[in-house]
Design a protein around this motif. Structure first.
Motif, PDB file in Angstrom:
ATOM      1  N   ILE A  19      32.314  28.354  -5.650  1.00  0.00           N
ATOM      2  CA  ILE A  19      31.134  29.051  -5.125  1.00  0.00           C
ATOM      3  C   ILE A  19      31.490  29.801  -3.844  1.00  0.00           C
ATOM      4  O   ILE A  19      31.200  30.989  -3.699  1.00  0.00           O
ATOM      5  N   GLY A  20      32.107  29.099  -2.891  1.00  0.00           N
ATOM      6  CA  GLY A  20      32.464  29.725  -1.621  1.00  0.00           C
ATOM      7  C   GLY A  20      33.260  28.760  -0.768  1.00  0.00           C
ATOM      8  O   GLY A  20      33.400  27.575  -1.092  1.00  0.00           O
ATOM      9  N   ARG A  21      33.779  29.266   0.368  1.00  0.00           N
ATOM     10  CA  ARG A  21      34.633  28.451   1.227  1.00  0.00           C
ATOM     11  C   ARG A  21      34.503  28.882   2.681  1.00  0.00           C
ATOM     12  O   ARG A  21      34.016  29.979   2.982  1.00  0.00           O
ATOM     13  N   GLY A  22      34.982  28.013   3.574  1.00  0.00           N
ATOM     14  CA  GLY A  22      34.971  28.321   4.998  1.00  0.00           C
ATOM     15  C   GLY A  22      35.892  27.391   5.751  1.00  0.00           C
ATOM     16  O   GLY A  22      36.215  26.295   5.283  1.00  0.00           O
ATOM     17  N   ALA A  23      36.326  27.816   6.924  1.00  0.00           N
ATOM     18  CA  ALA A  23      37.192  27.002   7.783  1.00  0.00           C
ATOM     19  C   ALA A  23      36.356  26.297   8.842  1.00  0.00           C
ATOM     20  O   ALA A  23      35.303  26.788   9.259  1.00  0.00           O
ATOM     21  N   ASN A  24      36.817  25.144   9.269  1.00  0.00           N
ATOM     22  CA  ASN A  24      36.223  24.446  10.412  1.00  0.00           C
ATOM     23  C   ASN A  24      36.931  24.950  11.665  1.00  0.00           C
ATOM     24  O   ASN A  24      38.006  24.475  12.025  1.00  0.00           O
ATOM     25  N   ILE A  25      36.314  25.942  12.287  1.00  0.00           N
ATOM     26  CA  ILE A  25      36.959  26.657  13.386  1.00  0.00           C
ATOM     27  C   ILE A  25      36.712  25.974  14.736  1.00  0.00           C
ATOM     28  O   ILE A  25      35.863  25.084  14.861  1.00  0.00           O
ATOM     29  N   LEU A  26      37.488  26.388  15.735  1.00  0.00           N
ATOM     30  CA  LEU A  26      37.258  25.935  17.113  1.00  0.00           C
ATOM     31  C   LEU A  26      36.316  26.934  17.778  1.00  0.00           C
ATOM     32  O   LEU A  26      36.643  28.111  17.938  1.00  0.00           O
ATOM     33  N   GLN A  27      35.150  26.474  18.139  1.00  0.00           N
ATOM     34  CA  GLN A  27      34.152  27.318  18.795  1.00  0.00           C
ATOM     35  C   GLN A  27      34.132  26.997  20.281  1.00  0.00           C
ATOM     36  O   GLN A  27      34.299  25.845  20.687  1.00  0.00           O
ATOM     37  N   TYR A  28      33.927  28.052  21.085  1.00  0.00           N
ATOM     38  CA  TYR A  28      33.898  27.814  22.528  1.00  0.00           C
ATOM     39  C   TYR A  28      32.954  28.783  23.224  1.00  0.00           C
ATOM     40  O   TYR A  28      32.689  29.897  22.740  1.00  0.00           O
ATOM     41  N   ASP A  29      32.449  28.351  24.354  1.00  0.00           N
ATOM     42  CA  ASP A  29      31.572  29.155  25.198  1.00  0.00           C
ATOM     43  C   ASP A  29      32.464  29.923  26.172  1.00  0.00           C
ATOM     44  O   ASP A  29      33.034  29.338  27.103  1.00  0.00           O
ATOM     45  N   SER A  30      32.602  31.218  25.946  1.00  0.00           N
ATOM     46  CA  SER A  30      33.553  32.020  26.725  1.00  0.00           C
ATOM     47  C   SER A  30      33.147  32.182  28.189  1.00  0.00           C
ATOM     48  O   SER A  30      33.963  32.595  29.012  1.00  0.00           O
ATOM     49  N   SER A  31      31.899  31.842  28.540  1.00  0.00           N
ATOM     50  CA  SER A  31      31.500  31.894  29.944  1.00  0.00           C
ATOM     51  C   SER A  31      32.048  30.690  30.720  1.00  0.00           C
ATOM     52  O   SER A  31      32.091  30.704  31.948  1.00  0.00           O
ATOM     53  N   VAL A  32      32.459  29.664  29.975  1.00  0.00           N
ATOM     54  CA  VAL A  32      33.032  28.456  30.580  1.00  0.00           C
ATOM     55  C   VAL A  32      34.520  28.351  30.243  1.00  0.00           C
ATOM     56  O   VAL A  32      35.360  28.151  31.116  1.00  0.00           O
ATOM     57  N   VAL A  33      34.825  28.499  28.968  1.00  0.00           N
ATOM     58  CA  VAL A  33      36.221  28.492  28.502  1.00  0.00           C
ATOM     59  C   VAL A  33      36.672  29.953  28.538  1.00  0.00           C
ATOM     60  O   VAL A  33      36.540  30.690  27.570  1.00  0.00           O
TER      61      VAL A  33
END
Length: 392
Positions: A155-169
C-alpha cells in the motif's frame, strides 16, 4: 451477479512465536533469498468466483474512506465495512477473531500473522494491478513474502526520521547520537516512539557504534544483543520528554515538550511550522511498509481480492497515500499530476537509494532473521517484556 474485479477509471501484547526452520547455511548469515521459515500450510486461491456481498477490513485511519470505497461498492456490489485500529497489536488481535477479511498490516504485525497461519498466500495473477508499476523496494520483502509466497499487497511506506526544532537544534544532526548518548545537549527534550518495536531503533544505533556486538539485522537479536539494546533504551529513558503515539507526536513538538526525536514525515508536516525539520541520519533508520493481507479463513475472499486489486491501481493507491501521508506503492501515480509528483517527491516515493537506508519493521521471531542457526533469537514477546523494563 456481482462483477469479479474492478479496474478504476481514473502501524494487547503479542504471544511469543516458537518457530522451527532452517537457513541454508550453518551459523553466520544466510544469503538473500535463502532463509527458509516454517509456516503453516495455508492454501492459496487458484481462481476467482462471484463476489460476495461485503468485505470486512481492519485498517489504519485514512486507508479506507468513502471517496474511494463508495465507487468500489457501486462497481462490485461488495459493501465495505471498516474497523479502524490504532496499533499493530490491536490489528493482530482483531484478525485472530475471525471476523475480518483484510488487514492493512505493517511489518511488525505481518510476520506474526503469517507464522500464526492467520493469513493466506496470495495469487498475484488474480491481482492485475500488482504489476511492474509497484516499486521494487516493496516487493519480495521478508515482512510479507516468505518461502517464495507473497502474503501482502503493498500500500505504502515511510521512514522513521529524526525530527528536530531548528530554533533550538540549530545545526542539522548527522547522527542519532543526539537522542541516544547521555551527554546529549537535548536531554529532557527527546521524543521516543512508544512501542516494543522501537528496540530496533536502538539496535540500528548499536550496529554502527558497537560493532563487536555482531548485530547485522536490528530485528534479529540474540539475548545478549537484546540486553545491549535494552540497556541503551534505559539510558535514553532518563532523557525522554515523551513516549509518543501518532496522536501525541505533533503536540509534543509544537508545545515545546520535545525538540528532537524520532517521527514520521507526515507528522512533521502536520506541525504546519517550517522550523521543524527532518533528516535521515548516517546510521539509517527503521521504517514501516504497509500491505493488504487476506485472512486464512476469509468469508469474503472474492470481494477481498477485488479490493486489493482496486486499491493497487495508480489513482486509488495515490488517494490512500496522499490521505494518510506516505509514499505510494504504485509509482505510476507519481506521473498523474503535478500534485501527485510533488507528493511523491516529498515522501521519496521512487528513491530506492533513500529506502535502502531504512530497515522496515519486521516481527522478531525465535528463528534468527539474519540467517544464524547456531543461536536462538529473541521474539516479539521477549521484546515486549524488555520494553516494559525500559518504561517501568
Amino acid at each position: 451477479m456481482h462483477k469479479k474485479l474492478l479496474v478504476p477509471a481514473a502501524l494487547v501484547a503479542a504471544v511469543g512465536l516458537a518457530l522451527s526452520g532452517c537457513a541454508s547455511t550453518t551459523g553466520g548469515e544466510a544469503a538473500p533469498g535463502e532463509l527458509k521459515i516454517d509456516v503453516p500450510d495455508v492454501p492459496m486461491m487458484e481462481q476467482l468466483g462471484d463476489t460476495e456481498d461485503e468485505v470486512n477490513i481492519v485498517a489504519w485511519s485514512g486507508f479506507v474512506e468513502d471517496a474511494w470505497a463508495q465507487p468500489f461498492e457501486e462497481a462490485t456490489g461488495c459493501t465495505v465495512n471498516r474497523k479502524v485500529a490504532a496499533t499493530s497489536d490491536e490489528m493482530v488481535q482483531l484478525m485472530r477473531t475471525g471476523e475480518y477479511d483484510l488487514v492493512s498490516a505493517s511489518g511488525d504485525a505481518s510476520l506474526r500473522l503469517i507464522v500464526d497461519g492467520g493469513v493466506q498466500p496470495l495469487n498475484t495473477e488474480l491481482i492485475p494491478n500488482f504489476g511492474d508499476d509497484i516499486v521494487e523496494g516493496m516487493k519480495g520483502q521478508l515482512y510479507d513474502t516468505l518461502n517464495g509466497n507473497v502474503y501482502g499487497i503493498p500500500i505504502g511506506r515511510g521512514a522513521n526520521i529524526l525530527q528536530y526544532d531548528s530554533s533550538v537544534v540549530t545545526e542539522e544532526p548527522s547522527s542519532w547520537d543526539v537522542v541516544w548518548e547521555k551527554d546529549s545537549p537535548y536531554a529532557g527534550k527527546i521524543a521516543a516512539y512508544d512501542s516494543p518495536i522501537y528496540i530496533a531503533d536502538a539496535a540500528i544505533y548499536l550496529m554502527e557504534h558497537e560493532p563487536d556486538l555482531g548485530i547485522t539485522n536490528p530485528y534479529a537479536l540474540d539475548e545478549s544483543q537484546l540486553q545491549a539494546a535494552t540497556d541503551l533504551l534505559k539510558q535514553q529513558n532518563a532523557m525522554v520528554s515523551e513516549y509518543w503515539s501518532p496522536a501525541t507526536n505533533v503536540t509534543s513538538f509544537t508545545g515545546g515538550n520535545s525538540v528532537v526525536g524520532t517521527s514520521w514525515e507526515v507528522l512533521r508536516k502536520a506541525t504546519q511550522d517550517e522550523k521543524f525539520k527532518s533528516v535521515l541520519p548516517e546510521e539509517g533508520s527503521t521504517g514501516w511498509s504497509d500491505a493488504w493481507m487476506l485472512a486464512a479463513d476469509s468469508k469474503n475472499p472474492n470481494c477481498a481480492y477485488a479490493w486489493m486489486d482496486y486499491t493497487s491501481a495508480p489513482d486509488v493507491n495515490g488517494q490512500i497515500a496522499m490521505n494518510f501521508g506516505m509514499a505510494p506503492a504504485n509509482a505510476a501515480f507519481c506521473d498523474t499530476s503535478d500534485e501527485a509528483k510533488a507528493h511523491c517527491d516529498y515522501f521519496n516515493a521512487t528513491d530506492e537509494e533513500y529506502f535502502k537506508q531504512v530497515w522496515f519493521w519486521t516481527t522478531p521471531i525465535d528463528q534468527c532473521l539474519d540467517g544464524r542457526s547456531d543461536v536462538q533469537c529473541t521474539n516479539y514477546q521477549d521484546w515486549t517484556n524488555a520494553w516494559a523494563t525500559v518504561k517501568g
